[in-house]
Scaffold this active site. Sequence first.
Site, PDB file in Angstrom:
ATOM      1  CB  SER A  17      47.464  32.248   4.974  1.00 22.82           C
ATOM      2  OG  SER A  17      46.411  33.174   4.822  1.00 22.82           O
ATOM      3  CG  HIS A  42      49.427  33.615   1.104  1.00 24.84           C
ATOM      4  ND1 HIS A  42      49.837  33.477  -0.203  1.00 24.84           N
ATOM      5  CD2 HIS A  42      48.069  33.558   1.088  1.00 24.84           C
ATOM      6  CE1 HIS A  42      48.770  33.325  -0.984  1.00 24.84           C
ATOM      7  NE2 HIS A  42      47.690  33.379  -0.221  1.00 24.84           N
ATOM      8  CG  ASP A  44      44.762  35.081   1.802  1.00 25.33           C
ATOM      9  OD1 ASP A  44      44.895  34.591   0.670  1.00 25.33           O
ATOM     10  OD2 ASP A  44      45.096  34.489   2.844  1.00 25.33           O
ATOM     11  CG  MET A  46      39.987  38.029   0.401  1.00 26.15           C
ATOM     12  SD  MET A  46      39.067  36.875   1.450  1.00 26.15           S
ATOM     13  CE  MET A  46      40.347  35.677   1.835  1.00 26.15           C
ATOM     14  CG  MET A  77      41.202  35.660  -3.609  1.00 22.83           C
ATOM     15  SD  MET A  77      41.106  34.808  -2.028  1.00 22.83           S
ATOM     16  CE  MET A  77      42.514  35.528  -1.180  1.00 22.83           C
ATOM     17  CG  MET A 148      42.672  29.354  -5.178  1.00 23.74           C
ATOM     18  SD  MET A 148      43.541  29.940  -3.694  1.00 23.74           S
ATOM     19  CE  MET A 148      42.278  29.698  -2.425  1.00 23.74           C
ATOM     20  N   GLY A 153      38.208  32.790  -0.493  1.00 28.31           N
ATOM     21  CA  GLY A 153      37.339  33.700   0.241  1.00 28.31           C
ATOM     22  C   GLY A 153      37.391  33.576   1.748  1.00 28.31           C
ATOM     23  CG  PHE A 154      35.141  32.700   4.045  1.00 36.01           C
ATOM     24  CD1 PHE A 154      34.948  33.658   5.034  1.00 36.01           C
ATOM     25  CD2 PHE A 154      34.343  32.740   2.913  1.00 36.01           C
ATOM     26  CE1 PHE A 154      33.956  34.623   4.906  1.00 36.01           C
ATOM     27  CE2 PHE A 154      33.354  33.703   2.774  1.00 36.01           C
ATOM     28  CZ  PHE A 154      33.159  34.650   3.769  1.00 36.01           C
ATOM     29  N   GLY A 155      39.260  31.345   5.252  1.00 35.16           N
ATOM     30  CA  GLY A 155      40.240  30.403   5.773  1.00 35.16           C
ATOM     31  C   GLY A 155      39.563  29.247   6.475  1.00 35.16           C
ATOM     32  N   GLY A 156      40.373  28.239   6.832  1.00 40.25           N
ATOM     33  CA  GLY A 156      39.883  27.138   7.647  1.00 40.25           C
ATOM     34  C   GLY A 156      39.058  26.099   6.923  1.00 40.25           C
ATOM     35  CG  ASP A 182      45.776  29.666  -0.285  1.00 36.26           C
ATOM     36  OD1 ASP A 182      45.491  29.221   0.848  1.00 36.26           O
ATOM     37  OD2 ASP A 182      45.598  30.859  -0.611  1.00 36.26           O
ATOM     38  N   GLY A 183      44.972  26.303   0.795  1.00 35.57           N
ATOM     39  CA  GLY A 183      43.676  25.862   1.306  1.00 35.57           C
ATOM     40  C   GLY A 183      43.733  24.506   1.960  1.00 35.57           C
ATOM     41  N   GLY A 184      43.639  24.483   3.286  1.00 38.48           N
ATOM     42  CA  GLY A 184      43.569  23.217   4.010  1.00 38.48           C
ATOM     43  C   GLY A 184      44.880  22.454   4.087  1.00 38.48           C
ATOM     44  N   GLY A 204      47.567  28.362   6.789  1.00 33.66           N
ATOM     45  CA  GLY A 204      47.063  29.339   7.749  1.00 33.66           C
ATOM     46  C   GLY A 204      46.859  28.731   9.109  1.00 33.66           C
ATOM     47  CB  SER A 205      44.018  26.757  10.441  1.00 33.41           C
ATOM     48  OG  SER A 205      43.086  27.543   9.728  1.00 33.41           O
TER      49      SER A 205
END
Length: 229
Positions: A17, A42, A44, A46, A77, A148, A153-156, A182-184, A204-205
Amino acid sequence: TGAPPSTMAPAAIVSPSLLASDFARMADEAKKVIDGGADWLHLDIMDGHFVPNLTFGAPVVKCLAKHTDAFLDCHLMVTNPGDYVEPLKDAGAHMFTFHIEVDEDAAVLCDRARAAGMKAGVALKPGTPAEAVHATCDAGKVDMVLVMTVEPGFGGQKFQPEMMPKVKALRERYPHIDIQVDGGLGPATIEAAATAGANVIVAGSSVFGSDDVPKAIAVLKDAVTAAAK
């Protein structure tokens, strides 16, 4: 192999991401992860309305497309995804993933995305049940379902393991469709996602924050490949 695509398990795909990248150096960041073994990028998108954050739109995607041949995996999004079909097609996007929660006809949107030469994806927020995409998927309109594993809405954010039964149920119902999470996602959470049946991993992170990008990507991809055996 020799098996027709319809009977093969979906391939392991890692889609870093760019939300976690340095936006001012997006082309360089994209090259870094693609050179490190990533399959997709990826993106995002928004709108500051469907989600509180505001990132970028088709003009930025179009600029990035001039600097990479990678598959551009766009996650919208946004409240009005129908308005983005033509701009993203013109920008060079490859995957058009919108949220099932928006007030638009999902089957029509999928058809429009495909007619524009893109693949069609539908995304589910954590609070939305898998059943919300059944009708559209059963009709053969969908190339990918995005589950999801954090609130969009937000990364990390922290991975929500309670989303895994949703992934598992979708994988059992749709053995050959791409299922994205997607997410964490990272070394500590990939096994749960892969075991549940996810094959497209957004990270992402854990990728952009790694000192060893190729290794970070390989850990994710290897887990998916191992779980599919």
